[in-house]
Every structure is written in C-alpha cells, then in structure tokens.
Motif scaffolding. Structure first.
Motif, short mmCIF file in Angstrom:
data_model
loop_
_atom_site.label_atom_id
_atom_site.label_comp_id
_atom_site.label_asym_id
_atom_site.label_seq_id
_atom_site.Cartn_x
_atom_site.Cartn_y
_atom_site.Cartn_z
N ASP A 200 0.83 -1.21 0.00
CA ASP A 200 0.00 0.00 0.00
C ASP A 200 0.87 1.26 0.00
OD1 ASP A 200 -2.37 -1.37 0.00
OD2 ASP A 200 -2.82 -1.05 2.13
N VAL A 201 0.30 2.33 -0.55
CA VAL A 201 0.90 3.67 -0.51
C VAL A 201 -0.05 4.57 0.27
CG1 VAL A 201 1.68 5.64 -1.85
CG2 VAL A 201 2.07 3.32 -2.70
N LEU A 202 0.45 5.17 1.33
CA LEU A 202 -0.34 6.05 2.18
C LEU A 202 0.07 7.50 1.93
CD1 LEU A 202 -0.07 4.14 5.60
CD2 LEU A 202 -1.50 3.62 3.62
N VAL A 203 -0.91 8.37 1.75
CA VAL A 203 -0.65 9.80 1.57
C VAL A 203 -1.50 10.57 2.56
CG1 VAL A 203 -0.71 11.78 0.01
CG2 VAL A 203 -0.10 9.51 -0.88
N ALA A 204 -0.85 11.30 3.46
CA ALA A 204 -1.53 12.18 4.40
C ALA A 204 -1.58 13.58 3.81
CB ALA A 204 -0.80 12.20 5.74
N GLU A 205 -2.74 14.24 3.92
CA GLU A 205 -2.94 15.55 3.31
C GLU A 205 -3.68 16.47 4.27
OE1 GLU A 205 -3.75 14.03 -1.29
OE2 GLU A 205 -5.45 14.38 0.07
N SER A 206 -3.56 17.77 4.00
CA SER A 206 -4.23 18.78 4.80
C SER A 206 -4.39 20.04 3.97
CB SER A 206 -3.41 19.09 6.07
OG SER A 206 -3.93 20.23 6.74
N ASP A 207 -5.27 20.93 4.45
CA ASP A 207 -5.43 22.22 3.77
C ASP A 207 -4.34 23.21 4.12
OD1 ASP A 207 -6.38 22.23 6.38
OD2 ASP A 207 -8.03 23.63 5.98
N VAL A 208 -3.65 23.01 5.25
CA VAL A 208 -2.63 23.98 5.69
C VAL A 208 -1.27 23.37 5.96
CG1 VAL A 208 -4.32 25.60 6.64
CG2 VAL A 208 -3.39 23.80 8.10
N LEU A 209 -1.16 22.06 5.91
CA LEU A 209 0.11 21.38 6.21
C LEU A 209 0.59 20.60 5.00
CD1 LEU A 209 -0.83 20.02 9.73
CD2 LEU A 209 0.79 21.86 9.25
N PRO A 210 1.91 20.46 4.85
CA PRO A 210 2.44 19.72 3.69
C PRO A 210 2.02 18.26 3.72
CG PRO A 210 4.18 20.99 4.77
CD PRO A 210 3.00 21.03 5.68
N ALA A 211 1.62 17.77 2.55
CA ALA A 211 1.31 16.35 2.41
C ALA A 211 2.60 15.52 2.45
CB ALA A 211 0.57 16.11 1.10
N PHE A 212 2.45 14.25 2.77
CA PHE A 212 3.60 13.35 2.68
C PHE A 212 3.12 11.94 2.42
CE2 PHE A 212 2.60 12.58 7.09
CZ PHE A 212 3.12 11.34 7.41
N GLN A 213 4.03 11.13 1.90
CA GLN A 213 3.72 9.77 1.50
C GLN A 213 4.66 8.80 2.19
OE1 GLN A 213 3.34 8.88 -2.79
NE2 GLN A 213 4.84 7.24 -2.47
N VAL A 214 4.11 7.65 2.57
CA VAL A 214 4.95 6.52 3.03
C VAL A 214 4.44 5.26 2.34
CG1 VAL A 214 5.63 7.48 5.26
CG2 VAL A 214 3.50 6.16 5.08
N ASN A 215 5.31 4.29 2.23
CA ASN A 215 4.97 3.00 1.65
C ASN A 215 4.82 1.97 2.76
OD1 ASN A 215 5.35 4.04 -1.08
ND2 ASN A 215 7.52 4.07 -0.55
N VAL A 216 4.17 0.88 2.44
CA VAL A 216 3.93 -0.18 3.43
C VAL A 216 4.46 -1.50 2.86
CG1 VAL A 216 2.19 -1.47 4.73
CG2 VAL A 216 1.83 0.96 4.25
N ARG A 217 5.20 -2.20 3.68
CA ARG A 217 5.59 -3.55 3.27
C ARG A 217 5.71 -4.45 4.48
NH1 ARG A 217 10.87 -5.15 3.99
NH2 ARG A 217 12.46 -3.54 4.29
N ARG A 218 5.57 -5.73 4.24
CA ARG A 218 5.67 -6.73 5.31
C ARG A 218 7.13 -6.94 5.67
NH1 ARG A 218 2.55 -8.51 9.14
NH2 ARG A 218 0.79 -8.40 7.70
N ALA A 219 7.42 -6.84 6.96
CA ALA A 219 8.81 -7.01 7.43
C ALA A 219 9.26 -8.45 7.23
CB ALA A 219 8.91 -6.62 8.90
#
Length: 219
Positions: A200-219
C-alpha cells in the motif's frame, strides 16, 4: 530520526512522542468506546519515527495494522504546569503524522487490561511529515486531515471535532511530563481508520500542512 525545530538550526532527536487516544467522538464510536472525560495518553518510542518517503514495516507479530492520520504539535520550549491560555505559545511547529496501530494486538491488550505499548510502539509506527512553523497554522482547531490509501480517501476529518483542543492537551500533558523542545504531541485521529496491506501507498494531506507519503511492506 532527527527533526529541525522551526525558527532554529537545532537538530533534535525527540525525547518523547506523546499520543492521545479517542480524541474524536466518532472515532471513539467506531472503536466501540465512550468519549473520555479526560485525555487518554500513551507513548511511542523515538525509534518509531520515520520521515516522508520511508517505509512502514508490518511486523510479524500482527496481522492487522491500521492507519490513523493526525495533527502533530511540535514543542519548542521547556514547560511544566502550563496554563491552557498560554499553551500554544509553547508550540514551535505543526505537521501531519500517522499513528500506525497493530489493532489486533491493541484489542487483545484492552481485553486483558494491559497497556497499548506493544500495539503502538513498533519501529516505523510513527511516520511524520514536514514540520512548518506554528505561525503557518492560524488555528490548530481548524485543520482538515485526510488520508489516502492507494489513491482512495479513507479518512477525512477536521480538528474542530477534537474532544480536547491542542491547547488543553498541552496543558494537561504538562501536569504529568515536563515538556521539552522537540517533543511531539500526536493529537488523535478522526474516524475512518482501517487496515493497511503489504504494498500500500499512504498519503496524508491537509489544507494547511504539507502532504507526505509513506509505503507499506511486510517485514
């Protein structure tokens, strides 16, 4: 992981990651919990931190890890017994963050009356976005929070719906812990939490804060 406090060149490894549980009524409801009468606090270790573009590792101990997008307040100066009316003066900056949670382990701990430390504290379980100065956020109680998983919006809430405001949380925490520069306060998540999967690819977003992305993988 080091962070840079806004307005300074000071690079700090946060000493404390203070997190707040069930700080949105609708999230409490989806967890089959009641709205708390006072803040529910727990801690994550600094080793849980990762930055934008890094990878959340799903641990072998859990088969159900959930995303929780949150507003994070970055403490800029030391304080103890901070009045609520002055609490926001102690914030150096804000960021988006993810409180990754091994939900199966958390539910098991809840049933046994045990702490949530294991469910919340795995390495990589506290992704943190770019930090902006506190002045870039005119009102921390008017911040839109969104979380996309593979492009689909899973969470979409606003900090106006917090049970306890950022100022109240800082004042409350300062009655328990001495707050120090670089401490991170994860202020709780709105409703819509759910499981993530390997790839999965997760993207956090907001109207006033910078967005960022992280990836998910099984350890």
């Amino acid at each position: 992981m080091e962070i840079v406090l806004p307005g300074s060149e000071l690079r700090i490894v946060p000493r404390k990651i203070i997190c707040v549980g069930q700080n949105y009524a609708r999230h409490a409801a989806e967890m089959n919990s009641t709205v708390p009468e006072e803040p529910i606090l727990f801690l994550k270790p600094p080793t849980a931190l990762i930055g934008p573009g890094e990878t959340v590792l799903l641990p072998p101990q859990s088969r159900e890890v959930h995303h929780e997008v949150e507003l994070v307040a970055v403490i800029g100066r030391e304080g103890k017994h901070i009045p609520e009316s002055e609490a926001l003066d102690y914030v150096a900056g804000y960021a988006l963050g993810l409180d990754m949670t091994a939900r199966d382990l958390q539910l098991k701990a809840k049933k046994a009356g045990h702490p949530w430390t294991v469910a919340k504290g795995f390495d990589t379980f506290a992704p943190l976005g770019p930090i902006v100065p506190a002045t870039a956020v005119p009102d921390p109680q008017r911040v839109q929070l969104r979380l996309r998983v593979n492009g689909t919006v899973r969470q979409n809430g606003n900090t106006v719906d917090m049970v306890f405001s950022v100022a109240r949380l800082i004042a409350y925490c300062s009655e328990i812990f001495t707050l120090q520069p670089g401490d991170l306060l994860f202020t709780g998540t709105p409703e819509g939490v759910g499981p993530v999967q390997d790839g999965d690819v997760l993207v956090a977003e907001s109207d006033v804060l910078p967005a960022f992305q992280v990836n998910v993988r099984r350890a």
